[in-house]
Design an enzyme around this catalytic site. Structure first.
Site: not given
Length: 324
Positions: A237, A266, A285
């Protein structure tokens, strides 16, 4: 009468039909306040919630007094207020097993692409810089037989260790909350404290969830302990890393390079200094983002919600203690 649920993620037709066999399904595009207000009656009567990436907090839960279970199409659940769910005895289901191998592939791809500068040199070829035999300024570094340090020896860490050990003859160091006998027996992995790992590893791979304890676990002090030749990988993360400290370490040469699939914000802002650094491989991601795995994750989330609303919480439940 079938229980009612809110679906806030598009699903393949076969999985949607499976949900509709068990539930009355209301599909919404997101969980924003205006959407909840527009579908107030459906939210008020819903016993289940299924989707991904949206924030589920107390404000939303107040609009869903009958909610009994939420199912996320992900392994991570830091976008859920788990304490608020627990207070309301709402089960939270996730998909921890179906994405392990795919995410480990992504982490290994980051290791290889950063070490061998795959993205950087491919772009140089595309813009016409390959005009003669390449010299040392195009060279990368070896991966085989280099020491891999894994921070977080869970399912993904174990799968990464397997690839590194058998595929690349890499010695494995790891740091985790507890010893992992399987990793030690199968891959000759060696448990060590974090400082020892940082000082010895050629690749430091961070595979940790975001919690209060792990927030900004990696900062300036940690990067200062790494080799100047070390490559840092984050596939857990983003907020586990102090991004400002990481940028400084990369710009100063304190560490050699970074491969990143997750970020503090993000999508990553287009003006992030990370995007201007040639020694950074930045991915959007995509850890589990293959057609096969994303389908399997969605199917798992559907099955999880069906199980949860039938009182079956033997697997994939974050908070089984709230089950009645």
């Amino acid at each position: 009468m079938k229980p009612s649920i809110i679906l806030y993620k598009a699903l393949p037709d076969d999985l949607l039909h499976r949900l509709e066999e068990h539930f009355t399904v209301t599909q919404v595009p997101n969980l924003r306040p205006e959407t909840v207000e527009q579908h107030a009656q459906a939210f008020a009567s819903a016993e289940g919630l299924l989707g991904s990436s949206e924030t589920v907090n107390s404000a939303l839960l107040e609009k869903m007094p009958k909610l009994r279970a939420a199912s996320t199409v992900s392994v991570g659940y830091d976008n859920f207020d788990v304490a608020a769910l627990n207070a309301r005895s709402v089960l939270l289901m996730h998909t921890p097993t179906v994405l392990t191998e795919t995410v480990a592939d992504t982490v290994m791809a980051l290791v290889l692409s950063t070490a061998r500068r795959v993205v950087e040199v491919a772009e140089r070829v595309k813009v016409g810089e390959w005009t003669k035999s390449i010299g040392p300024d195009w060279f990368g570094t070896d991966v085989h037989h280099k020491t891999l340090g894994i921070v977080g020896m869970g399912r993904i860490g174990l799968a990464l260790a397997q690839r590194a050990h058998f595929g690349f003859n890499m010695p494995i160091l790891y740091n985790a909350r507890r010893h992992h006998p399987e990793a030690e027996e199968r891959f000759n992995a060696r448990y060590c404290d974090l400082d020892t790992l940082l000082q010895a590893a050629d690749f430091v791979c961070l595979i940790l969830p975001l919690t209060e304890e792990t927030h900004h676990l990696f900062g300036a002090a940690q990067f200062a302990k790494m080799k100047s030749s070390a490559i840092f990988i984050n596939a857990g993360r983003g907020p586990v890393v102090d991004e400002t400290a990481l940028i400084a370490a990369l710009q100063s040469g304190e560490i050699h390079a970074a491969g990143l699939d997750v970020f503090e914000q993000e999508p990553l802002p287009v003006d992030s200094p990370l995007l201007s650094l040639p020694n950074v491989v930045a991915l959007p991601h995509i850890g589990s983002a293959t057609h096969e795995t994303r389908y399997n994750m969605a199917a798992c989330a559907v099955d999880n919600l069906i199980d949860a609303l039938q009182g079956k919480v033997e697997k994939n439940c974050v908070n089984p203690q709230v089950a009645g």
